[in-house]
Design a protein around this motif. Structure first.
Motif, PDB file in Angstrom:
ATOM      1  N   ASP A  35       0.849  -1.183   0.027  1.00  0.00           N
ATOM      2  CA  ASP A  35       0.080   0.035   0.021  1.00  0.00           C
ATOM      3  C   ASP A  35       0.871   1.195   0.006  1.00  0.00           C
ATOM      4  N   ARG A  37       0.875   6.898   3.818  1.00  0.00           N
ATOM      5  CA  ARG A  37       0.179   8.396   4.126  1.00  0.00           C
ATOM      6  C   ARG A  37       1.345   9.405   4.077  1.00  0.00           C
ATOM      7  N   ASN A  69      -2.454  10.615  -1.798  1.00  0.00           N
ATOM      8  CA  ASN A  69      -3.089   9.911  -0.399  1.00  0.00           C
ATOM      9  C   ASN A  69      -4.555   9.395  -0.792  1.00  0.00           C
ATOM     10  N   ALA A  70      -5.375  10.196  -1.721  1.00  0.00           N
ATOM     11  CA  ALA A  70      -6.557   9.559  -1.796  1.00  0.00           C
ATOM     12  C   ALA A  70      -6.508   8.309  -2.885  1.00  0.00           C
ATOM     13  N   GLY A 109      -3.911   6.366  -2.806  1.00  0.00           N
ATOM     14  CA  GLY A 109      -3.513   5.133  -1.865  1.00  0.00           C
ATOM     15  C   GLY A 109      -4.523   4.494  -1.014  1.00  0.00           C
ATOM     16  N   GLU A 110      -5.448   5.408  -0.699  1.00  0.00           N
ATOM     17  CA  GLU A 110      -6.677   4.816   0.074  1.00  0.00           C
ATOM     18  C   GLU A 110      -7.634   4.143  -0.728  1.00  0.00           C
ATOM     19  N   ARG A 111      -7.773   4.527  -1.952  1.00  0.00           N
ATOM     20  CA  ARG A 111      -8.513   3.754  -2.914  1.00  0.00           C
ATOM     21  C   ARG A 111      -8.010   2.575  -3.304  1.00  0.00           C
ATOM     22  N   SER A 163      -5.871   0.947  -1.233  1.00  0.00           N
ATOM     23  CA  SER A 163      -5.923  -0.312  -0.211  1.00  0.00           C
ATOM     24  C   SER A 163      -7.177  -0.642  -0.142  1.00  0.00           C
ATOM     25  N   ASP A 164      -8.192   0.051  -0.251  1.00  0.00           N
ATOM     26  CA  ASP A 164      -9.531  -0.602  -0.086  1.00  0.00           C
ATOM     27  C   ASP A 164      -9.876  -1.595  -1.439  1.00  0.00           C
ATOM     28  N   ARG A 193      -7.618  -4.611  -0.389  1.00  0.00           N
ATOM     29  CA  ARG A 193      -8.314  -5.441   0.934  1.00  0.00           C
ATOM     30  C   ARG A 193      -9.475  -6.405   0.247  1.00  0.00           C
TER      31      ARG A 193
END
Length: 489
Positions: free
Chosen positions: A230, A233, A250-251, A253-255, A257-258, A261
């Motif tokens: 991932d 941050r 960052n955005a 990375g969050e997408r 990561s989701d 997962r």
């Protein structure tokens, strides 16, 4: 093109623009100095004409030496004449000159010193003589200009046309300071503004380069510090333009990561499903076979058949035991125990272990050790675990190689790595299972469990090795690549 290159290019453009502007300043200043010189020359001509007019009036009442005037008195009168002629000509000095005697009169009525100046300027005396001689010879006015670093010297001579001597000439002289005056002040002011502009631009661009470089280096370090798949941050940098990129990363990375997962969860469920199905299949077959044997033995009541059934049941139990042991190996791999390995003996041991089996199916075993691997410092790795991988590959190769074929086992050095390869003359890996070959329970042999290559890849990963299937024009070609000197994690 990088941002640093763009900023450096911008700074170079500013420097070139400043150089061009400075050149224009100097050119303008020189033109201004030339204009001043032209005006000064006009004033010199007018002043010299004034001397000539006053001398003509003075000479009109002169009847020659018989008038009773002495030489000293004449010189005094001529000096007064020059003073009167130049009294309204600021910064202009001059006099009357006779080629045979030199200066007859000299005056500088607007001299700003402590007292009246009566001595001819010694530094310009030769030039004064030259311009007067040229005028006397040609019978017409002459002008001389001498440019120096700090001043421009202008001299003008005009014929006086005296009644007793045609070689009498009047002359005027002035100096224009090249390093002072309004034009010079404007030039220096322009250069000062230009220098401050260039210096300020250089400092600002330098600060901008350093600030951006530091912040980008920090972002690179933050990105490199992430140990998982991932994106880490990232902290804001303080630069709005760069922070927009940080927020976007960052955005993203969050997408990511989701999505990872969700994909990992789905993959795990799918893997668990395949594993459960494989285990169920591998367990169901031996259990069903044992149940059938037991029921037949009990129904027959024959001791010999019961003994055979018990023997078959024991074989199936051993098969289940191997299956459980392989599953435990996959879930609980042991830590590598590196040791110095004699590669020639390592290969010979594997060949010897499969010698009888190869002879039984009429397959030739060939081992080869590269010269770069046979000499120098021997490698260090876990011979037991790596040997287990090689034995699995050789066993599979013997299983798929037809009679009369061969299985090659080679070892060579590739840079700082050891490469062990196994190649056979079999039909090769079927295309439909090539992508899933290292997954559990995937096999191209009807009697295989499909765990051998999966376990081999797990062991390879623990030992920092890579197990791969290579493209081949004949048979299957497997390769194990591991560090020449294994070091613990």
């Amino acid at each position: 093109m990088s941002l640093r290159s763009l900023l450096i290019g911008l700074w170079i453009l500013i420097v070139l623009s400043a150089a061009a502007t400075g050149f224009l300043f100097v050119s303008f200043y020189r033109e201004t100095a030339s204009v001043q010189a032209g005006r000064a020359q006009d004033r010199l001509v007018s002043a010299c004409r004034g001397i000539a007019d006053r001398y003509a009036f003075f000479a009109s009442g002169w009847r020659g030496p018989g008038t009773g005037r002495t030489d000293d008195e004449l010189r005094r009168q001529l000096t007064n004449l020059v003073q009167l002629a130049l009294a309204r000509s600021p910064e202009i000095e001059g006099g009357i000159w006779r080629e045979s005697e030199g200066s007859l009169a000299y005056a500088f009525p607007t001299y700003e010193g402590t007292g009246p100046k009566t001595d001819l300027p010694a530094a310009e005396l030769a030039t004064i003589g030259e311009v007067n001689a040229a005028t006397a010879t040609a019978g017409k006015p002459a002008t001389v200009e001498r440019r120096g670093r700090s001043q421009i010297l202008l001299l003008h001579a005009c014929p006086l046309g005296g009644p007793t001597d045609a070689t009498l000439t009047g002359w005027t002289m002035t100096r224009i300071a090249a390093g002072v005056g309004p034009a010079y002040d404007r030039l220096m002011t322009g250069f000062a503004v230009l220098a401050l502009t260039v210096l300020g631009s250089a400092l600002w661009l330098g600060w901008l380069l350093v600030a951006w470089s530091r912040r980008i280096a920090r972002l690179e370090a933050d990105l490199a510090a992430g140990h998982d798949a991932d994106l880490p941050r990232l902290a804001p940098t303080g630069l709005p333009e760069l922070d927009r990129l940080v927020h976007a990363l960052n955005a993203s990375g969050e997408r990511l990561s989701d999505a990872r997962r969700r994909a990992t969860s789905a993959e795990r469920l799918a893997a668990v499903g395949r594993l459960v199905a494989g285990v169920a299949h591998e367990v169901r077959n031996p259990v069903a076979a044992m149940r059938l044997k037991a029921e037949n033995a009990l129904a027959a009541g024959d001791a010999q058949r019961r003994t055979a059934a018990l023997g078959f049941i024991l074989e199936q139990i051993a098969r289940l035991d191997r299956l459980l042991r392989d599953l435990l190996t996959m879930s609980q791999p042991r830590e590598p125990r590196a040791e110095t390995v004699d590669l020639a003996r390592f290969l010979a041991g594997i060949i010897a272990a499969f010698g009888d089996r190869a002879a039984a199916v009429s397959v030739k075993l060939i081992d080869w050790l590269g010269a770069d691997a046979a000499t120098g410092e021997p490698p260090r790795f876990d011979a037991g675990e790596i040997g287990r991988i090689v034995e699995n590959l050789v066993g599979n190769a013997l299983r798929h190689t037809p009679a009369g074929g061969s299985v090659e086992l080679t070892a060579a050095r590739r840079g700082e790595n050891l490469v062990i390869a196994v190649r056979d003359d079999g039909p090769g890996v079927p295309a439909e299972i090539r992508e899933r070959l290292f997954e559990p329970f995937v096999t191209g042999h009807p009697e295989g469990t499909g765990l051998g290559l999966a376990i081999a890849r797990e062991i390879a990963g623990v030992n920092r090795a890579t197990l791969r299937l290579l493209p081949s024009d004949r048979g299957a070609h497997f390769e194990i690549e591991l560090p020449w000197h294994h070091r613990p994690s």
